[in-house]
Design a protein around this motif. Structure first.
Motif, PDB file in Angstrom:
ATOM      1  N   SER A 141       1.021  -1.209  -0.033  1.00  0.00           N
ATOM      2  CA  SER A 141       0.082   0.066  -0.036  1.00  0.00           C
ATOM      3  C   SER A 141       0.899   1.205  -0.086  1.00  0.00           C
ATOM      4  O   SER A 141       1.511   1.454   0.930  1.00  0.00           O
ATOM      5  CB  SER A 141      -1.110   0.060   1.186  1.00  0.00           C
ATOM      6  OG  SER A 141      -1.393   1.446   1.382  1.00  0.00           O
ATOM      7  N   LYS A 142       0.754   2.057  -0.984  1.00  0.00           N
ATOM      8  CA  LYS A 142       1.338   3.371  -1.177  1.00  0.00           C
ATOM      9  C   LYS A 142       1.310   4.275   0.004  1.00  0.00           C
ATOM     10  O   LYS A 142       2.199   4.829   0.603  1.00  0.00           O
ATOM     11  CB  LYS A 142       1.405   3.955  -2.221  1.00  0.00           C
ATOM     12  CG  LYS A 142       1.713   3.251  -3.479  1.00  0.00           C
ATOM     13  CD  LYS A 142       1.396   4.074  -4.861  1.00  0.00           C
ATOM     14  CE  LYS A 142       1.917   3.200  -6.073  1.00  0.00           C
ATOM     15  NZ  LYS A 142       1.553   3.942  -7.361  1.00  0.00           N
ATOM     16  N   GLN A 143      -0.045   4.227   0.709  1.00  0.00           N
ATOM     17  CA  GLN A 143      -0.445   4.980   1.558  1.00  0.00           C
ATOM     18  C   GLN A 143       0.089   4.766   2.834  1.00  0.00           C
ATOM     19  O   GLN A 143       0.714   5.604   3.631  1.00  0.00           O
ATOM     20  CB  GLN A 143      -2.048   5.124   1.765  1.00  0.00           C
ATOM     21  CG  GLN A 143      -2.697   5.807   0.683  1.00  0.00           C
ATOM     22  CD  GLN A 143      -4.046   5.763   0.652  1.00  0.00           C
ATOM     23  OE1 GLN A 143      -4.770   6.101   1.884  1.00  0.00           O
ATOM     24  NE2 GLN A 143      -4.912   5.219  -0.302  1.00  0.00           N
TER      25      GLN A 143
ATOM     26  N   CYS B 223      -3.598   5.752   8.219  1.00  0.00           N
ATOM     27  CA  CYS B 223      -4.057   5.455   6.942  1.00  0.00           C
ATOM     28  C   CYS B 223      -5.167   4.328   6.748  1.00  0.00           C
ATOM     29  O   CYS B 223      -5.253   3.678   7.470  1.00  0.00           O
ATOM     30  CB  CYS B 223      -2.838   5.468   5.853  1.00  0.00           C
ATOM     31  SG  CYS B 223      -2.196   3.791   5.989  1.00  0.00           S
TER      32      CYS B 223
ATOM     33  N   TYR C 196      -6.398   1.245   3.947  1.00  0.00           N
ATOM     34  CA  TYR C 196      -5.926   0.201   2.870  1.00  0.00           C
ATOM     35  C   TYR C 196      -6.700  -0.817   2.965  1.00  0.00           C
ATOM     36  O   TYR C 196      -7.872  -0.952   3.798  1.00  0.00           O
ATOM     37  CB  TYR C 196      -4.235  -0.180   2.859  1.00  0.00           C
ATOM     38  CG  TYR C 196      -4.315  -1.135   4.280  1.00  0.00           C
ATOM     39  CD1 TYR C 196      -4.476  -2.393   4.031  1.00  0.00           C
ATOM     40  CD2 TYR C 196      -3.653  -0.592   5.484  1.00  0.00           C
ATOM     41  CE1 TYR C 196      -4.052  -3.344   5.113  1.00  0.00           C
ATOM     42  CE2 TYR C 196      -3.464  -1.408   6.401  1.00  0.00           C
ATOM     43  CZ  TYR C 196      -3.681  -2.783   6.231  1.00  0.00           C
ATOM     44  OH  TYR C 196      -3.261  -3.659   7.395  1.00  0.00           O
TER      45      TYR C 196
ATOM     46  N   THR D  76      -3.535  -3.828  -0.928  1.00  0.00           N
ATOM     47  CA  THR D  76      -3.423  -2.628  -1.780  1.00  0.00           C
ATOM     48  C   THR D  76      -3.988  -1.394  -1.359  1.00  0.00           C
ATOM     49  O   THR D  76      -4.722  -1.308  -0.287  1.00  0.00           O
ATOM     50  CB  THR D  76      -4.046  -3.122  -3.094  1.00  0.00           C
ATOM     51  OG1 THR D  76      -5.735  -3.132  -2.857  1.00  0.00           O
ATOM     52  CG2 THR D  76      -3.603  -4.382  -3.635  1.00  0.00           C
ATOM     53  N   ASP D  77      -4.008  -0.377  -1.820  1.00  0.00           N
ATOM     54  CA  ASP D  77      -4.299   1.036  -1.465  1.00  0.00           C
ATOM     55  C   ASP D  77      -5.830   1.020  -1.777  1.00  0.00           C
ATOM     56  O   ASP D  77      -6.652   0.405  -2.615  1.00  0.00           O
ATOM     57  CB  ASP D  77      -4.016   2.329  -2.397  1.00  0.00           C
ATOM     58  CG  ASP D  77      -2.448   2.579  -1.819  1.00  0.00           C
ATOM     59  OD1 ASP D  77      -2.493   2.646  -0.638  1.00  0.00           O
ATOM     60  OD2 ASP D  77      -1.606   2.624  -2.614  1.00  0.00           O
ATOM     61  N   SER D  78      -6.898   1.816  -0.912  1.00  0.00           N
ATOM     62  CA  SER D  78      -8.400   1.683  -1.259  1.00  0.00           C
ATOM     63  C   SER D  78      -8.694   2.281  -2.465  1.00  0.00           C
ATOM     64  O   SER D  78      -9.707   2.124  -2.705  1.00  0.00           O
ATOM     65  CB  SER D  78      -8.659   2.486   0.091  1.00  0.00           C
ATOM     66  OG  SER D  78      -8.419   3.797   0.162  1.00  0.00           O
TER      67      SER D  78
END
Length: 332
Positions: free
Chosen positions: A98-100, A318, A320, A328-330
């Motif tokens: 997840s990038k966040q 954050c 996800y 993964t990101d939402s």
């Protein structure tokens, strides 16, 4: 190049224990060190003389000779902080998927330290562990380390089929991904500690970039029951965490641990979450973990990660999601 710089580069490199032969230490004594879980000169220097004397076949005289030889190979002591800064530049991060989440962690799960995630059941701790098994094998430019993973499972929750699913998402060969994960089922706390002791041999190859312990406290909670055994439990846990931290620093790999929570109705603990739950392990575990992340359930497949403690990043959180392809990101 200055002498100080040369010494520092020697300190930050992994020197095989076999190098002791060049300083008068015989092969049989080196083999005894390996049987005790010591495979590098760096590890040897971190072990006390008292503990070395406990190894079968090593007398005080032999231990003193071994220590003297190790001191000639790597000289430890005070160095300029600028040199330590150069050593710290070798630290890199492993993507969580997840990038966040990576962003609030300062890039991901950092090497040379212990990262702990805790939360109630089904909040996604093991899913993050599985995802990291795959992302660690990615190229550096994609947030990986092109390395292998050592996975210690204490609760029987490891699922190789999940590794294959996540590998397909990242375009990696599922079978190769499984081959790059060394798995061990820890039967009890003593076995768990023995597995970590044996990790030195694998890590000395330089191929392993991540150690996963899922979960760190499960066996200790079973093996040490009641207040009467709490002191002994914390002493053993402290030794275990010290070894993990030494491995992370010496081999520049990341240690990722999951942890359980317990109810704290008074919510008096410094580490307790808003719902009155706190991670088990007490202050011993709190001090050992450089980074602590609280996970909790959100709506549906959403999970909320709150960074509670970090030496580099402020407290943030954050959201996800957990999907078939891992974390993964939402927004994906």
């Amino acid at each position: 190049m200055s002498t100080t710089t040369e010494l520092t580069e020697t300190q930050s490199s992994i020197i095989n224990i076999d190098e002791l032969q060049n300083y008068g230490i015989n092969v049989s004594d080196i083999q005894k060190l390996k049987l005790g879980g010591i495979y590098t000169v760096n590890t040897l220097l971190s072990v006390t003389r008292r503990n070395l004397c406990k190894l079968k076949g090593l007398s005080e005289i032999k231990v003193e000779k071994i220590k003297e030889a190790a001191g000639k190979i790597i000289q430890v002591g005070f160095i300029p902080a600028t040199i330590q800064l150069n050593i710290r530049k070798k630290v890199y991060s492993l993507s969580t998927g997840s990038k966040q989440l990576d962003n609030i962690l300062g890039g991901g799960i950092m090497t040379m330290s212990i990262t702990e995630v805790f939360g109630e059941f089904r909040c996604g701790k093991t899913q993050m562990s599985h995802t990291l098994c795959v992302t660690t094998q990615l190229p550096r430019e994609l947030g990986g380390a092109e390395g292998k993973v050592a996975y210690i499972d204490t609760e029987g929750t490891f699922r190789p089929e999940r590794i294959k699913q996540i590998a397909e998402k990242y375009g990696l060969d599922p079978e190769s991904c499984l081959d790059n994960v060394s798995y061990a089922r820890a039967l009890n706390s003593e076995h768990q500690m023995e597995l970590v002791e044996k990790l030195g041999e694998e890590l000395s190859t330089g191929e392993y970039k991540l150690i996963v312990v899922d979960s760190i406290m499960a066996n200790f909670r079973v093996d040490y029951c009641g207040r009467g055994e709490l002191n002994e439990r914390q002493q053993k846990l402290n030794q275990h965490l010290f070894k993990l931290n030494r491995l992370a620093e010496e081999f520049n790999c990341a240690v990722f641990m999951t942890n359980q929570v317990q109810s704290d109705p008074g919510a008096s603990s410094l580490f307790a979450s808003a719902d009155g739950r706190k991670p088990v392990g007490g202050h011993v575990l709190a001090h050992a973990s450089a980074t602590r992340i609280l996970l909790r359930k959100g709506r549906g497949e959403e999970r909320v990660a709150k960074l509670q403690d970090s030496p580099d990043m402020p407290e943030r959180e954050c959201v996800y999601i957990i999907s078939e392809s891992g974390i993964t990101d939402s927004t994906e």
